[in-house]
Design a protein around this motif. Structure first.
Motif, short mmCIF file in Angstrom:
data_model
loop_
_atom_site.label_atom_id
_atom_site.label_comp_id
_atom_site.label_asym_id
_atom_site.label_seq_id
_atom_site.Cartn_x
_atom_site.Cartn_y
_atom_site.Cartn_z
N ARG A 137 0.83 -1.21 0.00
CA ARG A 137 0.00 0.00 0.00
C ARG A 137 0.86 1.26 0.00
NH1 ARG A 137 -3.18 -3.24 3.50
NH2 ARG A 137 -2.14 -2.39 5.34
N LEU A 138 1.89 1.27 0.82
CA LEU A 138 2.76 2.46 0.88
C LEU A 138 3.52 2.66 -0.42
CD1 LEU A 138 4.10 2.17 4.55
CD2 LEU A 138 2.31 3.68 3.68
N LEU A 139 4.01 1.58 -1.00
CA LEU A 139 4.70 1.70 -2.27
C LEU A 139 3.76 2.18 -3.37
CD1 LEU A 139 6.87 -1.55 -2.07
CD2 LEU A 139 7.70 0.81 -1.90
N ASP A 140 2.52 1.70 -3.35
CA ASP A 140 1.54 2.15 -4.33
C ASP A 140 1.27 3.65 -4.18
OD1 ASP A 140 1.31 -0.40 -5.33
OD2 ASP A 140 -0.58 -0.85 -4.30
N ASP A 142 3.58 5.71 -3.44
CA ASP A 142 4.87 6.33 -3.78
C ASP A 142 5.58 6.89 -2.54
OD1 ASP A 142 6.80 6.81 -5.75
OD2 ASP A 142 6.17 8.89 -6.00
N VAL A 143 5.42 6.19 -1.42
CA VAL A 143 6.06 6.59 -0.17
C VAL A 143 7.49 6.05 -0.13
CG1 VAL A 143 6.02 6.25 2.35
CG2 VAL A 143 3.89 6.71 1.09
N ASP A 144 8.44 6.89 0.27
CA ASP A 144 9.81 6.42 0.54
C ASP A 144 9.79 5.69 1.88
OD1 ASP A 144 10.94 7.46 -1.79
OD2 ASP A 144 11.27 9.42 -0.87
N LEU A 145 10.25 4.43 1.88
CA LEU A 145 9.96 3.53 2.99
C LEU A 145 11.19 2.76 3.44
CD1 LEU A 145 7.84 1.93 4.75
CD2 LEU A 145 7.56 0.43 2.76
N SER A 226 12.87 1.06 0.11
CA SER A 226 12.15 1.27 -1.13
C SER A 226 13.11 1.81 -2.20
CB SER A 226 10.97 2.21 -0.91
OG SER A 226 11.42 3.47 -0.45
N PRO A 227 12.71 1.79 -3.47
CA PRO A 227 13.68 2.04 -4.55
C PRO A 227 14.45 3.35 -4.47
CG PRO A 227 11.74 0.98 -5.45
CD PRO A 227 11.44 1.26 -4.01
N ARG A 228 13.78 4.47 -4.24
CA ARG A 228 14.52 5.74 -4.20
C ARG A 228 15.50 5.78 -3.03
NH1 ARG A 228 9.53 8.20 -6.00
NH2 ARG A 228 8.92 8.46 -3.81
N LEU A 229 15.12 5.17 -1.91
CA LEU A 229 16.04 5.15 -0.77
C LEU A 229 17.21 4.21 -1.03
CD1 LEU A 229 13.66 5.25 2.32
CD2 LEU A 229 14.75 7.13 1.10
N ALA A 230 16.98 3.12 -1.75
CA ALA A 230 18.09 2.22 -2.10
C ALA A 230 19.13 2.96 -2.93
CB ALA A 230 17.56 1.01 -2.85
N GLU A 231 18.69 3.89 -3.75
CA GLU A 231 19.64 4.68 -4.55
C GLU A 231 20.45 5.63 -3.68
OE1 GLU A 231 17.37 6.67 -7.52
OE2 GLU A 231 16.86 4.81 -8.60
N ARG A 232 19.93 5.98 -2.51
CA ARG A 232 20.64 6.88 -1.60
C ARG A 232 21.52 6.15 -0.59
NH1 ARG A 232 15.99 10.44 1.01
NH2 ARG A 232 17.75 11.03 2.35
N LEU A 233 21.49 4.81 -0.60
CA LEU A 233 22.22 4.03 0.39
C LEU A 233 23.72 4.28 0.28
CD1 LEU A 233 22.25 1.84 2.60
CD2 LEU A 233 22.33 0.13 0.76
N GLU A 234 24.32 4.70 1.40
CA GLU A 234 25.77 4.95 1.44
C GLU A 234 26.51 3.84 2.18
OE1 GLU A 234 26.58 8.81 3.07
OE2 GLU A 234 26.10 9.81 1.17
N SER A 235 25.96 3.36 3.28
CA SER A 235 26.69 2.36 4.06
C SER A 235 25.75 1.60 4.97
CB SER A 235 27.80 3.01 4.90
OG SER A 235 27.25 3.86 5.89
N VAL A 236 26.19 0.39 5.33
CA VAL A 236 25.53 -0.43 6.35
C VAL A 236 26.63 -0.96 7.25
CG1 VAL A 236 24.05 -2.39 6.85
CG2 VAL A 236 23.71 -1.09 4.74
N ARG A 237 26.48 -0.77 8.54
CA ARG A 237 27.52 -1.19 9.48
C ARG A 237 26.90 -2.01 10.60
NH1 ARG A 237 28.72 3.38 10.85
NH2 ARG A 237 28.16 3.57 13.06
N ILE A 238 27.47 -3.18 10.84
CA ILE A 238 27.05 -4.03 11.95
C ILE A 238 27.99 -3.77 13.12
CG2 ILE A 238 26.79 -6.40 12.77
CD1 ILE A 238 26.12 -7.19 9.88
#
Length: 263
Positions: A137-140, A142-145, A226-238
């Protein structure tokens, strides 16, 4: 504007309040999503985190479950339970969702599914189905999630050390993994696997059987973008070092950093 989001199953916010406060001082995420806080809102140690500049939004439950969002940026709460759940599941404190800087952030503590027999497992699948429906529903719209938290799912065999889970465990059953893949097929990106496509990257080590010293862990804490946020991904740290602290949680934080929104 950039956004940093950390997720951490703390296995009791009151017992781990000092660990949380130290993490906030050291890492300074914009949002810290906490799971398994194990207390009602009135018992949550919010003042300890206010001193570090963080507000708290809490969905609590006495002794069990519970989620909270600590924030040093303004947030608006959009949900205090996962929509679409059966009432018996909805009464468990497992979901809170906030909006900040144009991003919707869902903080989730998904049922383990190993207790309560087949009915307990069916509850896990129902929860995952409701999560996928809500995400759709949120993707439909167009929410950045971002959907982040303790999923209690090892998506692939590489996500658990050999001999840590028995065959048929709810975290690795075919239906569990299929339900997780449904989220990915909606168009969500597993943030960790976007930056580290292969190899072990554990976020949980059981207290028993020498799992931490032997590095026999699981990857069950995830952030899906969500897709637009995936394009903004810089790093993931555990933040593995948290597991070596005195009286630690059995989970460690995962920190996701999103870059500035494109103009």
């Amino acid at each position: 504007m950039s956004l940093s989001i950390a997720t951490w199953n703390v296995n009791s916010a009151r017992q781990r309040a000092g660990h949380i406060a130290a993490f906030l001082d050291r890492v300074r995420p914009d949002l810290l999503l906490l799971q398994e806080i194990k207390c009602e809102a009135k018992a949550f140690p919010a003042e300890a985190f206010a001193q570090a500049g963080y507000g708290a939004e809490i969905v609590g439950q006495k002794a069990y479950n519970g989620v909270a969002v600590l924030s040093r940026v303004p947030v608006r709460v959009t949900e205090r339970a996962l929509p679409g759940l059966d009432p018996a599941l909805a009464e468990q404190a497992r979901y809170i969702e906030v909006e900040t800087r144009g991003v919707r952030v869902g903080n989730l503590y998904l049922p383990n599914g190993n207790s309560g027999g087949e009915a307990g497992y069916e509850g896990k699948l129902a929860w995952m189905g409701a999560l996928a429906d809500h995400a759709q529903r949120l993707l439909d719209e167009d929410v950045d999630l971002v959907l982040a938290g303790d999923y209690n799912v090892c998506p692939e065999d590489v996500d658990f050390a050999p001999r840590t889970l028995p065959a048929g465990d709810a975290l690795i059953r075919d239906q569990t993994r299929a339900a997780f893949r449904r989220l990915i097929w909606l168009g969500l990106t597993d943030a960790l696997r976007a930056v580290q496509p292969g190899g072990p990257a554990y976020t949980f080590w059981d207290y028993q059987a020498g799992c931490w010293p032997q590095d026999r862990g699981l990857r069950i804490d995830h952030a899906l973008l969500s897709p637009r946020l995936a394009e903004r991904l810089e790093s993931v740290r555990i933040e593995r070092d948290e597991r070596a602290a005195e009286q630690p949680s059995d989970h460690v934080p995962v920190v996701v950093t999103l870059g500035d929104q494109p103009q």
